[in-house]
Design a protein around this motif. Structure first.
Motif, mmCIF file in Angstrom:
data_model
loop_
_atom_site.group_PDB
_atom_site.id
_atom_site.type_symbol
_atom_site.label_atom_id
_atom_site.label_comp_id
_atom_site.label_asym_id
_atom_site.label_seq_id
_atom_site.Cartn_x
_atom_site.Cartn_y
_atom_site.Cartn_z
ATOM 1 N N SER A 1 0.931 -1.467 -0.004
ATOM 2 C CA SER A 1 0.310 0.051 -0.323
ATOM 3 C C SER A 1 0.623 1.332 -0.072
ATOM 4 C CB SER A 1 -1.170 0.031 1.396
ATOM 5 O OG SER A 1 -2.125 -1.166 1.158
ATOM 6 N N LYS A 2 0.194 2.289 -0.966
ATOM 7 C CA LYS A 2 1.013 3.800 -0.638
ATOM 8 C C LYS A 2 0.851 4.263 0.335
ATOM 9 C CE LYS A 2 1.321 8.532 -3.195
ATOM 10 N NZ LYS A 2 0.534 8.844 -4.085
ATOM 11 N N LEU A 3 2.539 4.549 1.322
ATOM 12 C CA LEU A 3 2.413 5.622 2.777
ATOM 13 C C LEU A 3 1.400 6.699 1.902
ATOM 14 C CD1 LEU A 3 3.010 5.509 5.414
ATOM 15 C CD2 LEU A 3 5.265 6.310 4.530
ATOM 16 N N VAL A 4 0.710 7.250 3.349
ATOM 17 C CA VAL A 4 -0.241 8.016 3.450
ATOM 18 C C VAL A 4 0.694 9.021 4.993
ATOM 19 C CG1 VAL A 4 -2.156 10.095 2.991
ATOM 20 C CG2 VAL A 4 -1.590 8.257 1.643
ATOM 21 N N ARG A 5 0.802 10.324 5.076
ATOM 22 C CA ARG A 5 1.107 10.561 6.100
ATOM 23 C C ARG A 5 0.222 11.541 6.899
ATOM 24 N NH1 ARG A 5 7.158 10.472 3.912
ATOM 25 N NH2 ARG A 5 6.119 11.244 2.268
ATOM 26 N N TYR A 6 -0.853 10.881 7.671
ATOM 27 C CA TYR A 6 -1.302 12.006 8.530
ATOM 28 C C TYR A 6 -1.363 13.037 9.486
ATOM 29 C CZ TYR A 6 -5.161 9.015 5.808
ATOM 30 O OH TYR A 6 -5.757 8.513 5.064
ATOM 31 N N GLY A 7 -1.882 14.527 9.440
ATOM 32 C CA GLY A 7 -1.698 15.262 10.277
ATOM 33 C C GLY A 7 -3.015 15.740 10.837
ATOM 34 N N LEU A 8 -2.859 15.304 12.310
ATOM 35 C CA LEU A 8 -4.563 15.792 12.980
ATOM 36 C C LEU A 8 -4.595 17.002 13.338
ATOM 37 C CD1 LEU A 8 -4.983 12.834 12.297
ATOM 38 C CD2 LEU A 8 -6.302 12.751 14.381
ATOM 39 N N LEU A 9 -5.695 17.916 13.167
ATOM 40 C CA LEU A 9 -5.835 19.157 14.258
ATOM 41 C C LEU A 9 -6.751 18.621 14.889
ATOM 42 C CD1 LEU A 9 -5.041 19.591 11.134
ATOM 43 C CD2 LEU A 9 -6.070 22.034 11.510
ATOM 44 N N GLY A 10 -5.905 18.684 16.684
ATOM 45 C CA GLY A 10 -7.415 18.532 17.120
ATOM 46 C C GLY A 10 -7.165 16.308 17.831
ATOM 47 N N SER A 11 -7.415 16.271 19.057
ATOM 48 C CA SER A 11 -6.896 14.789 19.201
ATOM 49 C C SER A 11 -7.837 14.376 20.598
ATOM 50 C CB SER A 11 -6.069 14.722 19.406
ATOM 51 O OG SER A 11 -5.376 14.502 20.436
ATOM 52 N N GLY A 12 -8.913 15.083 20.392
ATOM 53 C CA GLY A 12 -10.212 15.557 21.655
ATOM 54 C C GLY A 12 -10.498 13.705 22.024
ATOM 55 N N MET A 13 -11.901 13.751 22.091
ATOM 56 C CA MET A 13 -12.664 12.377 21.798
ATOM 57 C C MET A 13 -12.504 11.979 20.459
ATOM 58 S SD MET A 13 -16.265 11.393 24.081
ATOM 59 C CE MET A 13 -17.056 12.100 22.248
ATOM 60 N N HIS B 1 -12.850 6.979 6.189
ATOM 61 C CA HIS B 1 -11.672 7.232 5.621
ATOM 62 C C HIS B 1 -10.737 6.156 4.885
ATOM 63 C CE1 HIS B 1 -9.769 10.072 8.730
ATOM 64 N NE2 HIS B 1 -10.090 9.104 9.121
ATOM 65 N N LEU B 2 -10.983 4.478 4.760
ATOM 66 C CA LEU B 2 -10.905 3.361 3.568
ATOM 67 C C LEU B 2 -11.239 4.771 2.494
ATOM 68 C CD1 LEU B 2 -9.551 1.163 2.800
ATOM 69 C CD2 LEU B 2 -12.070 0.307 3.014
ATOM 70 N N GLY B 3 -12.310 5.607 1.846
ATOM 71 C CA GLY B 3 -12.446 6.302 1.302
ATOM 72 C C GLY B 3 -12.151 8.054 0.741
ATOM 73 N N PHE B 4 -11.066 8.173 1.922
ATOM 74 C CA PHE B 4 -10.436 9.345 1.624
ATOM 75 C C PHE B 4 -9.154 8.430 1.250
ATOM 76 C CE2 PHE B 4 -7.479 12.621 3.826
ATOM 77 C CZ PHE B 4 -7.971 13.845 3.867
ATOM 78 N N TYR B 5 -8.820 7.822 1.544
ATOM 79 C CA TYR B 5 -7.356 7.317 1.320
ATOM 80 C C TYR B 5 -7.706 6.937 0.523
ATOM 81 C CZ TYR B 5 -3.917 4.108 1.483
ATOM 82 O OH TYR B 5 -2.447 3.124 1.146
ATOM 83 N N LYS B 6 -8.067 5.880 -0.408
ATOM 84 C CA LYS B 6 -8.497 5.544 -1.768
ATOM 85 C C LYS B 6 -8.758 6.874 -2.844
ATOM 86 C CE LYS B 6 -10.366 0.765 -1.240
ATOM 87 N NZ LYS B 6 -10.972 0.370 -1.807
ATOM 88 N N GLU C 1 -5.439 6.389 -4.854
ATOM 89 C CA GLU C 1 -5.617 6.182 -6.283
ATOM 90 C C GLU C 1 -7.362 7.594 -7.233
ATOM 91 O OE1 GLU C 1 -8.044 2.252 -5.101
ATOM 92 O OE2 GLU C 1 -7.174 1.668 -4.146
ATOM 93 N N GLY C 2 -7.367 8.025 -6.574
ATOM 94 C CA GLY C 2 -7.831 9.538 -7.466
ATOM 95 C C GLY C 2 -9.005 9.114 -7.709
#
Length: 374
Positions: free
Chosen positions: A2-14, A324-329, A333-334
């Motif tokens: 799988s292609k690596l996607v590195r995520y940054g999160l703005l906010g990590s509450g609940m 998230h799976l849809g966002f990743y694709k 994958e465009g």
């Protein structure tokens, strides 16, 4: 591989921590940066994403040299619009933003204009679309089993708003109001299922049981805890919302019903499993879809179980993972974005119009193809 996607999160509450747990289930997804000024929330999120860089502010992250491929906005509602506008101006990164996208019509105009120029996918987090029982419900409607659907009703009978950092969710000015904060999900579902734009909204609301004895710096919460909302659509179909936030004793939290000339279709969705008293009532209820034809009469029930791993990863019946799976694709994958900025904004406009209807006691007309009201 799988292609690596590195995520940054703005906010990590609940909710941010739910996003981290679900990203961990996707091969190729890695959380590498977290913006979280609250020490307790930061510590909890690092336990889920060991080694992630942490920052106190968006500006601090943008000035760093950390490599990020995509961003997820999970901050309090009132911060979303400004953060989006900053990211549109200073990055070309894919963005998934939690609902609601904005909390005012003024913000909606600015975000809509800026988003149209952003070169990367922008996905609005509308988790209810992806709950397996709701997905099955939508599939049954599309199959034509109801005939031409005429009426849609959504009932959510649930627990009160949970406690959040600095109690930001106790005031309309910070949430957009309950019908924005909580119910934009349902207005999104209405538009999706009815396949038309809203033209009129009427709402009656109350603040009758929750938060009545709370005070924050001498200020009382002003968020409603129950509502009826009726929405008329351009194609002649109608939808209603029945919200109550002091009814957590129910077996099912959401009940959705669609009716056409051939049949009635119902969807039953339980609330978060962690709130279900298994010690006294046994296992949590299983989601189900029920179709009741007019001829021959008789309901047909289908259990729609959700994978246990996904249930343990969050409170939304597995939907955060599928989203998230849809966002990743979309990134790798465009693939198309399922929930666009325009979808997110139109859902918020319906919520804002419903809040205004409740305030004024009049029906509110939706204009500009669903992006404003009068």
């Amino acid at each position: 591989m799988s292609k690596l996607v590195r995520y940054g999160l703005l906010g990590s509450g609940m909710m941010g921590q739910e996003h981290i747990r679900n990203l961990a289930l996707i091969d190729g997804a890695q959380v590498v940066a977290i913006i979280e000024p609250n020490p307790q929330m930061r510590e909890r999120s690092l336990a889920l994403a060991p080694g992630a860089a942490t920052f106190d502010s968006l500006e601090e992250m943008l000035q760093s040299d950390i490599k990020i491929d995509a961003l997820v906005i999970v901050t309090p509602n009132y911060q979303h619009a400004d953060q989006l506008l900053t990211l549109f101006e200073r990055t070309e990164l894919p963005i998934l933003v939690e609902k609601p996208v904005v909390t005012s019509l003024e913000q909606a105009v600015k975000v809509h204009a800026a988003a149209s120029k952003h070169p990367a996918p922008v996905w609005v987090a509308m988790e209810y679309r992806y709950m397996p029982p709701v997905a099955k419900f939508r599939q049954q409607i599309s199959s034509g089993d109801l005939g031409d659907m005429k009426m849609l009703s959504i009932r959510e009978h649930r627990f009160p708003f949970l406690e959040k950092v600095n109690d930001w969710n106790r005031f309309n000015r910070q949430t957009g109001g309950t019908l924005v904060e909580k119910c934009c999900h349902f207005f999104d579902l209405m538009r999706l299922i009815v396949e038309s734009e809203a033209v009129r909204v009427y709402a009656s609301t109350g603040q009758d049981a929750n938060h009545l004895n709370e005070s924050y710096s001498g200020e009382m919460p002003d968020i409603i805890d129950n509502a009826y909302v009726i929405v008329d659509f351009a194609n002649g179909k109608r939808a209603s919302l029945d919200l109550n936030m002091f009814a957590e004793g129910s077996r099912y939290q959401e009940e959705i019903c669609a009716i056409g000339p051939k049949a009635k279709l119902e969807c039953f969705v339980p609330g978060p499993g962690r709130f279900w008293p298994t010690d006294t009532l046994g296992p949590a209820p299983i989601p189900k879809v029920v179709i009741s034809p007019r001829n021959p009469k008789g309901p047909i029930e289908l259990d729609i179980p959700v994978d246990e791993t996904l249930l343990e990863a969050g409170d939304h019946n597995g939907s955060t993972f599928y989203q998230h799976l849809g966002f990743y694709k979309a990134i790798t994958e465009g693939n198309k974005v399922d929930v666009t900025i325009e979808d997110g904004l139109k859902a918020v406009v319906l919520g804002l119009a419903a809040q205004e209807s409740a305030r004024t006691g009049r029906a509110i007309e939706i204009i500009e193809n669903g992006l404003s009201y009068q």
